[in-house]
Scaffold this active site. Structure first.
Site, PDB file in Angstrom:
ATOM      1  CG  ASN A  81      -1.994   0.974   1.118  1.00  0.00           C
ATOM      2  OD1 ASN A  81      -1.833   2.127   0.625  1.00  0.00           O
ATOM      3  ND2 ASN A  81      -3.165   0.844   1.695  1.00  0.00           N
TER       4      ASN A  81
ATOM      5  CG  HIS B  48      -8.574  -1.037   4.603  1.00  0.00           C
ATOM      6  ND1 HIS B  48      -7.497  -0.703   3.921  1.00  0.00           N
ATOM      7  CD2 HIS B  48      -8.355  -2.465   4.637  1.00  0.00           C
ATOM      8  CE1 HIS B  48      -6.619  -1.602   3.567  1.00  0.00           C
ATOM      9  NE2 HIS B  48      -7.255  -2.843   4.153  1.00  0.00           N
TER      10      HIS B  48
ATOM     11  CG  ASP C  66      -5.943  -6.291   4.720  1.00  0.00           C
ATOM     12  OD1 ASP C  66      -5.947  -4.899   4.152  1.00  0.00           O
ATOM     13  OD2 ASP C  66      -6.298  -6.256   6.061  1.00  0.00           O
TER      14      ASP C  66
END
Length: 1206
Positions: A219, A561, A585
Site C-alpha cells: 500500500n 479500507h 488485504d
C-alpha cells in the site's frame, strides 16, 4: 477449518451477556503461597479442536498455524487457591501465539468483593513494536452441569504491542464461579474456553506465499482500492494472459506482408525497439537486419536502381538514443505515413501502462514477497499525492480497463476487454394503445445495482428491469401519435463471461445534502442464475454464474479500507491444504472460509459476532459457469513471451545492481577529474564553472591507495604516469577554489579518503602533457614544491568584453613579474614588447592591479600560492571607449551579474526566457530590460515574486518597490535557478495597482454564461464594477443598458447587490458565484405595489438537485399563472411539447408546493419571506423538469476524478 457455524451460534446462546465494556488487562501481583496446579496439557482432548469438528490424523499432520479461527480450552485446577494470574499454553492462530489469562481481582475498598479476570492474550512475548492483529473472540466459562448455561461474553479488538491482551477484569463474580450449585466448578477445577477468529496479522513475518500460495501488494498510502482491483484482474487469468501478450516496446509498422520473408523477418525480430518495413521491390542489405543487444534493432533495406528512390529530407533519426531508421520515399505515400504514424509509446518505458501492468502481474505470479505498485502509478501519470487519495474502486476499474482496451487496439489481443466484460442491453419504450416502440441497444461493462430496501441480489435485478409506467403528466411523446401512455424499461440481451456488479452503497441524501453509505444487509449467492432477466435465453448455455471475487469496503463515505476475497481456482472444492477462498488485504494474503468471504460481508447491524459495522461487499465479480475453465485457465511460464521475461529479468538485475551499489556506497567515494580543456572559454571567476563543467568521474574505494588510483587513471585516460600530475582542487578561505600541490612520492601509499580529508566527491585537476607531444614521449617538467609555483594566465579583451584562457606556467617564486611578460605576449598572440596591464584575480569582486613589474612574485602577489591567477590586457588608449575598459571593471560587473528566468504567470508551466541582469538594478531598470525582450511598454508589465515553498508565482511586486534585484532574489539558494513571474497588462501598472481582480459570470443576450475577470477600483462600489463591465462586454442593441450584480449559490439566486454596496464586502468563496447581466426592459421600472421580481431556478424531483441557469422574473399581483408560464416559455425558447412536461412549484425552506397552473393566480405574498423568518432566503419559483445537460458529479470539487494520463 474450525467450528461449524451452528456450533458458533450455539456458543452465543443463553448465558452470553454484555455486562461491561472489555478492558486492557492491568497486572496485579498476588501471593504465591500455593499457586494452582496447571495441567501439563490443558488443551481439551490433548488438541485444539478443528473448526469442522474433525480431528483426523491427516488434519493433525497438516500445519494448521495459518488457520483463522480456533477454540482453546484452559482448565485451572485448585481454583479456590488462585492468587495470581495464570496463562495457558499457546494456541496458534494466524501464526501468532494466543493464550488464555485468568486472574483473581481484588478491590481494596471492598475487601469482601472479589471477581474473576478473564483475558485473551496475543503475541505477548514478541519484542516487535510494529505488529497488529484484529480479532473477535468469545470468552466463556464452561458450566459442567449444563452447557446451555455456560457464561460467555464477546470482545472485538485490535491487538498490538501496547495492548496485547483484552478482556474483562470483572468477567464474573468470584462467588458465582465458586458456588458448586451454579455448576461452574467441579473438583476445584474451572474450565475457561475461548473461540477466537482473527484476521491475518500486519507487521510480522507473515509468509503469504507459504500459507496461501499467493502474495499481496504494498500500500502506497491509500491505494488499497487499487490493490483489491489489481488482484481481481490478476486472477482473471484470460485477461492476464492477454496483458502479457501486449507489445510494450515501440511497435513497428509492416506495410507489405506480401513479402513473406520480410514479413517473417520483422515479426521474428526481438522486440527491442523500432522497425521500419519498406514497400517492395526492395532487396535487403546483406547483414541489414541486425540486432545489437541494448543497442537496439535497425532494418536497413536497399532499393534497386530501377526505383530511383531518394531519402526523405531530414529522414527519421533518433540521435538521442543513437538509433537510425532508413526512410526511403518512393511515391508510395503509405510508407511516408507509416513512418510518421508509428506509435511511440515505448519511448519512455516509465509511462507505459501495459508494461507496468505486465510487471505487476509477473511479480504477483513469481515473487515470494509483496509486490510494489509505484511504477504502475507512475505510468498512470500520478503524482505522489495521488497515492494518498482514496478513490472509488469501480471508477478505477472502468478507467483502467478503458485504457488497456485502447492500448490493445492494433495488437494480437485486440478485443479482449469487450470479449470478457461487455454485455448488451436494450432500453425500450412501448406504447400501450398504438403500435409504436422506441428502443436503443447499448453496451455495458458493469451493472450498478440499487440495494436500498432490497434483501438480495435477485430483488435488485428485478428492480433494474422493472417496467416504469409513463402516464398522466408523464406521458411519452410518440411523434405523430402525440402523447401516449407507455411502458419504459430495459432488458438484458446478453450477459458477458465476466460480470462486474457494483452494489450502490453510496448514495446522495437530500436531507443532509451529502453522500452517505448504506450499510444495510444485502445477500448475494455463490451461484447466481440470471436466465430470468434475459430477453431470450440459450438452453445450450444458461446464464449461470459462479462468484469469483467480493470487494469489500470498511468505513463510511469519507474514507475507509478496501480488501478483496477471491476464489482463485473457481473449483468449489473444499480442501484444507488449498481452500477455495483467500483474503487479500494489501500486502497480507490469508486463507478464509466461504462464510467469511460471503455471508460475513452481507452487511447489516446484526448482533452476530461475524458482522462488523460498516464492513460490507461493494463490488462483486461473477464468472459464467460455461466459461469458467476458459477464463480461469492456468497461466504458466510458457504463456509469457520470452522477450518480456528477459526484459523484466534484466530490470531486476539492474535494480539489484543499483541496490547493491546503494548498500556499498559507504565504501566508495567519487573522484571528479577536470582537465585543462574545461578551462577554455570560461568567462567567470576561478578556472571553471562548477555547475557547467563536465567531469570525468571515477568510483573509487575509499581504502584504495593513491598509487592504485593513479594506475587506473593512467589506463583510462591513456597517458603514462610520467605524463600526468594531479592537483587537488582546494577551497580557499576567501571563497575561491584553486589547484594545490599533491606530493605523489610522499603520499602514494595513503588512502584516497585520507588524502581528500573526507571530501566526497573529491575534485582533482589533471595536468597532462600536450597530446601532440605525448606521442614523442615528452614528459611533464619537474616541479620543485619548495621553490616553484604554478600560475594560471587569462587575457582580457575590452572590445569583446571577454576572457581568454592562456594556460598555466611553472616559474620560480623569486622570478620577477617582468620576466613573465614575454610568455604572456606569446600566449595571447601579441607582438613581443607589447605594453601590458596586469591584475591578480584574488576572489569574486576583488581584482587588484599589479603596479611594480620589477619585484618578485612573492612580493607582487598577495600570499603567493599554487593556482594563483594573473589576468592581463593590452595597455591600449582605445580601451577607454569600451563599456568595461579594464579587467577590474569586468569582474566587478561579473560579481553583480545574475541570470533570471521570467515566466508568464498566465501560462501554465511556462518555461519562460532568461535575461542577464545586474543585482544592483532597481525595479524600473529590470522592467525596462524585460519590456525590451517582450517588445512592450515597461508600464504595461506587472511582476510577481516566486513562492518560497514551491514553484509558482507569489505576491505581486508594486511598481514603486524601492529595493534592488538582489533583495528580490535573496531567498533563493546559491545554485537554485532564479525565477520571477510577470503578466502583460492592458492598462498602466500605476492604474492597475489601485484596482482589484473580480471574477464573475456574464450572462449574454443569447442566454449563455461566460466567465470574465474585471478590474474595478479596489475601494469602489458595485456601481464601479458594473461600469467596468460595460467596457468589457457587448450589450444588446435595443436593451436597457443597465446592469445588475446577482449572487448565486447552488444554481439559485440568493440576492441582488445594490449599486452603492462596497466591493470590499463582496468576498469570493468556492460555494458561490457572482453574475452580471443586463436588465430586461420590462424589469427596469416596477410598480412596487403590484409587481415583483422573483428568483426562478430549475430542479428535477428533488429541490436540492438544482441545475441550469437561474433567472429573475417579473410577476404581477392577480395575473393568471398561465400568463407567467407563457413568459417563461418565450424567455427560455422551449418547444410546446417539451414545455408541457414542466411542473411549477413554490419552494421555501427546502419544501416545495406544486401549483395548479389553470387555477392559480399570482399572489405576491406567496413570494415574500414569512414574518419572523427574515433571515432565511425568500421563496423561489421552481421549474421541475428533466435535466438534459451532461451529468456532472455533485461533489467533483471534493474529490478528483481518477485519470490515467498515459
Amino acid at each position: 477449518m474450525n467450528h461449524h457455524h451452528t456450533q458458533q451460534q450455539q456458543q452465543q446462546k443463553a448465558g452470553e451477556q454484555q455486562l461491561s465494556e472489555p478492558e486492557d488487562m492491568e497486572m496485579e501481583a498476588g501471593d504465591t503461597d500455593d499457586p494452582p496446579r496447571i495441567p501439563a496439557n490443558p488443551v481439551i482432548n490433548g488438541n485444539v479442536a478443528m473448526a469442522d469438528g474433525h480431528n483426523t490424523e491427516e488434519d493433525m499432520e497438516d500445519d494448521t498455524s495459518w488457520r483463522s479461527e480456533a477454540t482453546c480450552r484452559f482448565v485451572v485446577e485448585r481454583f479456590s487457591r488462585l492468587s495470581e494470574s495464570v496463562l495457558s499454553p499457546s494456541c496458534f492462530v494466524r501464526n501468532l501465539p494466543w493464550k488464555i489469562m485468568v486472574m483473581p481481582r481484588f478491590y481494596p475498598d471492598r475487601p469482601h468483593q472479589k471477581s474473576v479476570g478473564f483475558f485473551l492474550q496475543c503475541n505477548a512475548d514478541s519484542d516487535s513494536t510494529s505488529w497488529s492483529c484484529h480479532a473477535q473472540a468469545m470468552l466463556k466459562i464452561i458450566n459442567y452441569k449444563d452447557d446451555e448455561k455456560s457464561f460467555s461474553r464477546r470482545i472485538s479488538h485490535l491487538f498490538f504491542h501496547k495492548e496485547n491482551d483484552w478482556g474483562f477484569s470483572n468477567f464474573m463474580s468470584w462467588s458465582d464461579v465458586t458456588d458448586p450449585e451454579r455448576g461452574f466448578v467441579e473438583d476445584d477445577q474451572v474450565s475457561f474456553e475461548v473461540y477466537v477468529q482473527a484476521d491475518a496479522p500486519h507487521g510480522v513475518a507473515w509468509d503469504s506465499k507459504k500459507h496461501t500460495g499467493y502474495v499481496g501488494l504494498k500500500n502506497q498510502g491509500a491505494t488499497c482500492y487499487m490493490n483489491s482491483l489489481l488482484q481481481t484482474l490478476f486472477f482473471t487469468n484470460q485477461l492476464r494472459r492477454a496483458v502479457y501478450m501486449m507489445p510494450t516496446e515501440r511497435e513497428f509498422v509492416c506495410l507489405t506482408p506480401s513479402l513473406s520473408l520480410l514479413y517473417q523477418a520483422v515479426y521474428m525480430m526481438p522486440t527491442e525497439r523500432e522497425f521500419v518495413c519498406l514497400t517492395p521491390p526492395l532487396s535487403p542489405v546483406p547483414g541489414g537486419v541486425h540486432d545489437v543487444y541494448r543497442g537496439r534493432v535497425f532494418v536497413c533495406l536497399t532499393p534497386p536502381p530501377s526505383l530511383s528512390l531518394s531519402p526523405v529530407p531530414g529522414g527519421v533519426h533518433d540521435a538521442y538514443r543513437e538509433r537510425v531508421f532508413v526512410c526511403l520515399t518512393p511515391s508510395l505515400s503509405l510508407l511516408y505515413q507509416a513512418v510518421y504514424m508509428m506509435p511511440t509509446e515505448g519511448d519512455d518505458s516509465s509511462k507505459s501502462v501495459p508494461l507496468a501492468l505486465q510487471r505487476v502481474f509477473y511479480e504477483l505470479q513469481h515473487s515470494d514477497k509483496p509486490v510494489g505498485t509505484k511504477k504502475l502509478t507512475k505510468s498512470f501519470g500520478w503524482e505522489t499525492l495521488d497515492s494518498f487519495m482514496q478513490h472509488d474502486v469501480q471508477e478505477l476499474c472502468r478507467v483502467l480497463l478503458d485504457n488497456v482496451e485502447n492500448k490493445m487496439k492494433g495488437t494480437c489481443v485486440e478485443g479482449t476487454i469487450p470479449k470478457l466484460f461487455r454485455g448488451k442491453m436494450v432500453s425500450y419504450i412501448q406504447c400501450k394503445h398504438v403500435d409504436y416502440r422506441s428502443e436503443r441497444i447499448e453496451d455495458y461493462y458493469d451493472i450498478q445495482l440499487s440495494i436500498k430496501g432490497k434483501k438480495n441480489i435477485f430483488e435488485s435485478f428485478k428492480d433494474y428491469v422493472a417496467v416504469e409506467q409513463l402516464d398522466g403528466d408523464n406521458k411519452y411523446d410518440a411523434g405523430e401519435h402525440g402523447l401516449q401512455e407507455a411502458e419504459k424499461g430495459v432488458k438484458f440481451l446478453t450477459f458477458p463471461p465476466i460480470l462486474h456488479l457494483q452494489l450502490m452503497r453510496f448514495m446522495y441524501d437530500p436531507q443532509t445534502d451529502q453522500n452517505i453509505k448504506i450499510n444495510d444487509r444485502f445477500e448475494f449467492p455463490e451461484q447466481l442464475p440470471l436466465d430470468e432477466f434475459l430477453q431470450k435465453t440459450d438452453s445450450k448455455d444458461p446464464a449461470n454464474y459462479i462468484l469469483h471475487a467480493v470487494l469489500v469496503h470498511s468505513g463510511d463515505n469519507h474514507g475507509g479500507h478496501y480488501v478483496v476475497y477471491l476464489n482463485p481456482k473457481g473449483d468449489g472444492k473444499v480442501s484444507v491444504k488449498e481452500p477455495i477462498w483467500c483474503k487479500f488485504d494489501d500486502d497480507v494474503v490469508s486463507r478464509c472460509t466461504k462464510e467469511e468471504a460471503i455471508e460475513h460481508n452481507y452487511g447489516g447491524h446484526d448482533d452476530d459476532l461475524s458482522v462488523r459495522h460498516c464492513t460490507n461487499a461493494y463490488m462483486l465479480v461473477y464468472i459464467r459457469e460455461s466459461k469458467l475453465s476458459e477464463v480461469l485457465l492456468a497461466v504458466n511460464d510458457v504463456d509469457i513471451p520470452q522477450q518480456l521475461v528477459e526484459r523484466l529479468q534484466e530490470e531486476k538485475r539492474v535494480e539489484a545492481q543499483k541496490r547493491k551499489e546503494r548498500q556499498e556506497a559507504h565504501l566508495y567515494m567519487q573522484v571528479q577529474i577536470v582537465t585543462e580543456d574545461q578551462f577554455c572559454g570560461h568567462q567567470g571567476n576561478d578556472m571553471y564553472d562548477e555547475e557547467k563543467v563536465k567531469y570525468t568521474v571515477f568510483k573509487v574505494l575509499k581504502s584504495s591507495t593513491l598509487q592504485e588510483f593513479v594506475q587506473n587513471l593512467s589506463q583510462t585516460m591513456g597517458f603514462p604516469q610520467d605524463q600526468m600530475r594531479l592537483w587537488p582542487m582546494q577551497a580557499r578561505s576567501n571563497g575561491t577554489k584553486r589547484p594545490a600541490m599533491l606530493d605523489y612520492e610522499a603520499d602514494c601509499s595513503k588512502s584516497m579518503i585520507d588524502l581528500s580529508d573526507n571530501e566526497n566527491p573529491w575534485t582533482i585537476f589533471l595536468e597532462t602533457v600536450d597530446p601532440e607531444m605525448a606521442a614523442s614521449g615528452a614528459t611533464l617538467p619537474k616541479f620543485d614544491k619548495d621553490h616553484d609555483v604554478m600560475l594560471f594566465l587569462k587575457m582580457y579583451d575590452p572590445k569583446s568584453r571577454s576572457l581568454n584562457y592562456c594556460g598555466h606556467i611553472y616559474t620560480a617564486i623569486s622570478c620577477k613579474i617582468r620576466d613573465l611578460l614575454p610568455v604572456m605576449c606569446e600566449r595571447a598572440g601579441f607582438q613581443q614588447e607589447t605594453s601590458l596591464i596586469l591584475y591578480e584575480e584574488v576572489k569574486p569582486n576583488l581584482t587588484e592591479r599589479i603596479q611594480d613589474y620589477d619585484v618578485s612574485l612573492d612580493k607582487a602577489l598577495d600570499e603567493l600560492m599554487d593556482g594563483d591567477i594573473i589576468v592581463f590586457q593590452k595597455d591600449d588608449p582605445e580601451n577607454d571607449s569600451s563599456e568595461l575598459p579594464t579587467a577590474k571593471d569586468y569582474f566587478r560587473d561579473l560579481y553583480h551579474r545574475v541570470d533570471v528566468i521570467f515566466c508568464d504567470k498566465t501560462i501554465h508551466n511556462d518555461p519562460g526566457f532568461v535575461v542577464t541582469l545586474s543585482n544592483r538594478m532597481n525595479y524600473f531598470q529590470v522592467a525596462k530590460t524585460v519590456a525590451q525582450r517582450l517588445n512592450t511598454d515597461p508600464m504595461l508589465l506587472q511582476f510577481f515574486k516566486s513562492q518560497g515553498y514551491r514553484d509558482g508565482p507569489g505576491n505581486p511586486l508594486r511598481h514603486n518597490y524601492e529595493g534592488t534585484l538582489r533583495d528580490l532574489l535573496q531567498f533563493f539558494k546559491p545554485r537554485q535557478p532564479k525565477k520571477l513571474y510577470y503578466q502583460q497588462l492592458k492598462m498602466k501598472i500605476t492604474d492597475f495597482e489601485n484596482r482589484r481582480s473580480f471574477k464573475s459570470i456574464w450572462l449574454t443576450s443569447q442566454y449563455r454564461e461566460e466567465e470574465i475577470t474585471l478590474y474595478p477600483d479596489k475601494h469602489g462600489c458595485v456601481r464601479d464594477l458594473l461600469e467596468e463591465c460595460k467596457k468589457a462586454v457587448e450589450l444588446s442593441d435595443k436593451g436597457s443598458e443597465k446592469l445588475r450584480l446577482l449572487e448565486i449559490v447552488s444554481y439559485k439566486i440568493i440576492g441582488v447587490h445594490q449599486e452603492d454596496e462596497l466591493l470590499e464586502c463582496l468576498s469570493p468563496a468556492a460555494s458561490r458565484t457572482f453574475r452580471i447581466e443586463e436588465l430586461p426592459l420590462d424589469q427596469v421600472d416596477l410598480d412596487k405595489d403590484t409587481e415583483m421580481l422573483i428568483p426562478v431556478a430549475h430542479f428535477h424531483k428533488e429541490v436540492f438537485g438544482t441545475f441550469g441557469i437561474p433567472f429573475l422574473l417579473k410577476i404581477r399581483q392577480g395575473e393568471p399563472f398561465r400568463d407567467v408560464m407563457r413568459r417563461i416559455q418565450s424567455m427560455l425558447e422551449i418547444q410546446e411539447k417539451e414545455f408541457e412536461k414542466f411542473k411549477f412549484a413554490i419552494v421555501m425552506m427546502g419544501r416545495h408546493q406544486y401549483l395548479t397552473e389553470d387555477e392559480y393566480e399570482v399572489n405576491l405574498k406567496d413570494f415574500q419571506p414569512q414574518p419572523g423568518n427574515m433571515s432565511h432566503p425568500r421563496p423561489w419559483l421552481g421549474l421541475d423538469h428533466f435535466n438534459k445537460a451532461p451529468k456532472r458529479g455533485r461533489y467533483t470539487y471534493l474529490e478528483k476524478a481518477i485519470k490515467i494520463h498515459n
